[in-house]
Design a protein around this motif. Structure first.
Motif, PDB file in Angstrom:
ATOM      1  N   GLU A  92       0.846  -1.193   0.000  1.00 31.11           N
ATOM      2  CA  GLU A  92       0.000   0.000   0.000  1.00 31.11           C
ATOM      3  C   GLU A  92       0.876   1.235   0.000  1.00 31.11           C
ATOM      4  O   GLU A  92       1.887   1.276   0.707  1.00 31.11           O
ATOM      5  CB  GLU A  92      -0.827   0.078   1.292  1.00 31.11           C
ATOM      6  CG  GLU A  92      -1.680  -1.114   1.541  1.00 31.11           C
ATOM      7  CD  GLU A  92      -3.150  -0.813   1.342  1.00 31.11           C
ATOM      8  OE1 GLU A  92      -3.472   0.229   0.726  1.00 31.11           O
ATOM      9  OE2 GLU A  92      -3.945  -1.626   1.809  1.00 31.11           O
ATOM     10  N   GLY A  93       0.466   2.238  -0.742  1.00 30.79           N
ATOM     11  CA  GLY A  93       1.132   3.536  -0.689  1.00 30.79           C
ATOM     12  C   GLY A  93       0.280   4.483   0.132  1.00 30.79           C
ATOM     13  O   GLY A  93      -0.945   4.504  -0.021  1.00 30.79           O
ATOM     14  N   TYR A  94       0.917   5.239   0.989  1.00 35.08           N
ATOM     15  CA  TYR A  94       0.196   6.205   1.823  1.00 35.08           C
ATOM     16  C   TYR A  94       0.928   7.536   1.835  1.00 35.08           C
ATOM     17  O   TYR A  94       2.160   7.577   1.756  1.00 35.08           O
ATOM     18  CB  TYR A  94       0.104   5.707   3.272  1.00 35.08           C
ATOM     19  CG  TYR A  94      -1.187   4.989   3.563  1.00 35.08           C
ATOM     20  CD1 TYR A  94      -2.335   5.713   3.859  1.00 35.08           C
ATOM     21  CD2 TYR A  94      -1.259   3.606   3.501  1.00 35.08           C
ATOM     22  CE1 TYR A  94      -3.536   5.057   4.102  1.00 35.08           C
ATOM     23  CE2 TYR A  94      -2.459   2.947   3.741  1.00 35.08           C
ATOM     24  CZ  TYR A  94      -3.591   3.684   4.042  1.00 35.08           C
ATOM     25  OH  TYR A  94      -4.768   3.048   4.276  1.00 35.08           O
ATOM     26  N   ALA A  95       0.168   8.609   1.987  1.00 35.76           N
ATOM     27  CA  ALA A  95       0.775   9.893   2.317  1.00 35.76           C
ATOM     28  C   ALA A  95       1.327   9.745   3.737  1.00 35.76           C
ATOM     29  O   ALA A  95       0.603   9.293   4.636  1.00 35.76           O
ATOM     30  CB  ALA A  95      -0.274  10.996   2.252  1.00 35.76           C
ATOM     31  N   ALA A  96       2.603  10.085   3.929  1.00 35.62           N
ATOM     32  CA  ALA A  96       3.262   9.813   5.217  1.00 35.62           C
ATOM     33  C   ALA A  96       2.469  10.395   6.387  1.00 35.62           C
ATOM     34  O   ALA A  96       2.393   9.792   7.455  1.00 35.62           O
ATOM     35  CB  ALA A  96       4.692  10.358   5.197  1.00 35.62           C
ATOM     36  N   GLY A  97       1.844  11.536   6.179  1.00 35.41           N
ATOM     37  CA  GLY A  97       1.079  12.184   7.246  1.00 35.41           C
ATOM     38  C   GLY A  97      -0.199  11.447   7.610  1.00 35.41           C
ATOM     39  O   GLY A  97      -0.827  11.760   8.627  1.00 35.41           O
ATOM     40  N   GLU A  98      -0.608  10.483   6.799  1.00 29.13           N
ATOM     41  CA  GLU A  98      -1.815   9.703   7.079  1.00 29.13           C
ATOM     42  C   GLU A  98      -1.544   8.506   7.983  1.00 29.13           C
ATOM     43  O   GLU A  98      -2.477   7.859   8.470  1.00 29.13           O
ATOM     44  CB  GLU A  98      -2.429   9.196   5.760  1.00 29.13           C
ATOM     45  CG  GLU A  98      -3.357  10.174   5.092  1.00 29.13           C
ATOM     46  CD  GLU A  98      -4.667  10.366   5.860  1.00 29.13           C
ATOM     47  OE1 GLU A  98      -4.877  11.488   6.366  1.00 29.13           O
ATOM     48  OE2 GLU A  98      -5.464   9.417   5.971  1.00 29.13           O
TER      49      GLU A  98
END
Ligand code: F6R
Length: 366
Positions: A250-256
């Motif tokens: 999974e790819g996520y925005a680090a802040g999420e």
């Protein structure tokens, strides 16, 4: 043929310095240090809004394009995956540009979205790799990626050449909108002109990345994190890994992370972090998200520049020092290590790298 390589995917990853250069050559004037697009049948200064539509890897190129266009030209950009676009009855603006990104130029959903926008009177611009394709034929303007034929089902060189074209589009729009100073335009063009050489330096990390792949190949789940344009590279890295190695990613925005996915973290989860230094000090924010991950046992693989790697040397399990570049062009270069990591992981897993199960090179049904 595959030349010296075992798979087309490897050959295509290693062709990137060449094909990024070939793509740039059509738009970059080295004598003037400027970017020129092919003649357009409309005035870019009048474009009120850009709507980007694509699928899969091409969609992630579009996501980088959105960040670039909004930052550089201050024009609002809306972006959708093609299968969602028409059915939500999008609100299009008069005189808007609709931008379609596709390697094949034949993807059914993207083509249907193009026809919808054409019927609605949008200016149709497409970024395609196949000049004979339906999308190329039906567009007002074609911005060609000169990637050459891409045989591996997993898209690699098409992606980085799409980014190259989108960077040029953002710069040209910024000039037309007067949001770029001549000095900044020159600097961005120079940074782009350096990319082929820097990409060759990145490829020299191939062996180090193959070693990291031994660790990733043991995992059941893998997370990819980034902020800004690196968020799109995190999404692309996760897609690449899942489609050819069949490892869940999974790819996520680090802040999420702290809004949910951090619950997944333990010692068995590799966390791949894409963190070049940038204009907005997102690096420091990403670094603190990484610390939170490590505190919960996450095993971090860190892609950054030398300064970033130094900063994280006690935290990351593995780190790769990428070349120092203008943050604007970083996503083009940081796409390469995530491609290599997916490739070597898949080879270790023994999957059919060039023809992964259940996937087709061109998706011509909706
Ligand atoms: C991923 C991949 C696919 C394509 C997608 C769009 O590696 O290859 O996600 O990017 O099917 O294809 P095109 O760009 O031909 O429209």
């Amino acid at each position: 043929g595959k030349g010296e390589h075992r798979h087309f995917m490897a050959k295509e990853i290693f062709e990137q310095p060449q094909v990024i250069g070939d793509t740039l050559n059509a738009m970059y004037n080295p004598a003037r240090g400027s970017i020129t697009l092919p003649d357009l049948p409309f005035d870019m200064a009048d474009v009120p809004k850009v709507t980007i539509v694509a699928c899969g890897t091409s969609y992630y190129a579009g996501l980088v394009g959105k960040y670039w266009i909004e930052r550089t030209a201050r024009v609002p950009v809306e972006i959708d995956v093609a299968s969602e676009f028409r059915y939500r009855r999008p609100v299009l603006q008069d005189g808007g540009v609709a931008l379609f990104i596709s390697q094949s130029g034949e993807t059914a959903d993207t083509l249907a979205a193009l026809r919808h926008c054409k019927a609605e009177g949008q200016r149709i611009v497409s970024v395609v790799n196949s000049p004979e394709s339906s999308m190329a034929r039906e567009s007002d303007v074609v911005l060609q990626t000169n990637a050459g034929p891409e045989i591996g089902v997993a898209s690699t060189k098409a992606f980085t050449t799409q980014l190259t074209v989108l960077a040029c589009f953002a710069i040209a729009l910024g000039r037309a909108k007067d949001t770029l100073t001549p000095a900044r335009e020159k600097a961005l063009a120079a940074a782009l002109a350096e990319v082929p050489g820097r990409a060759a330096e990145v490829l020299a990390h191939d062996e180090a990345i193959r070693d990291i792949a031994q660790f990733v190949a043991e995992a059941r789940d893998v997370l990819y994190l980034g902020r800004g344009t690196s968020y799109a590279i995190a999404l692309e890295g996760a897609l690449k890994l899942k489609e050819i190695s069949y490892i869940h990613a999974e790819g996520y925005a680090a802040g999420e992370m702290k809004h949910g996915p951090i619950a997944l973290i333990d010692e068995s989860v590799p966390v791949i972090v894409i963190a070049p230094h940038d204009e907005d000090d997102l690096f420091e924010k990403t670094a603190s998200n990484v610390q939170e991950t490590v505190a919960r046992g996450g095993q971090v693989i860190f892609f950054s520049d030398a300064k970033g790697v130094l900063r994280m040397q006690d935290t990351a399990l593995h780190a790769i020092a990428m070349p120092e570049v203008d943050p604007f062009v970083a996503p083009i270069l940081y796409a390469i290590p995530v491609q290599l990591l997916a490739y070597h992981t898949a080879v270790l897993k023994g999957t059919d790298v060039d023809q992964p199960r259940n996937l087709a090179k061109s998706v011509t049904v909706e």
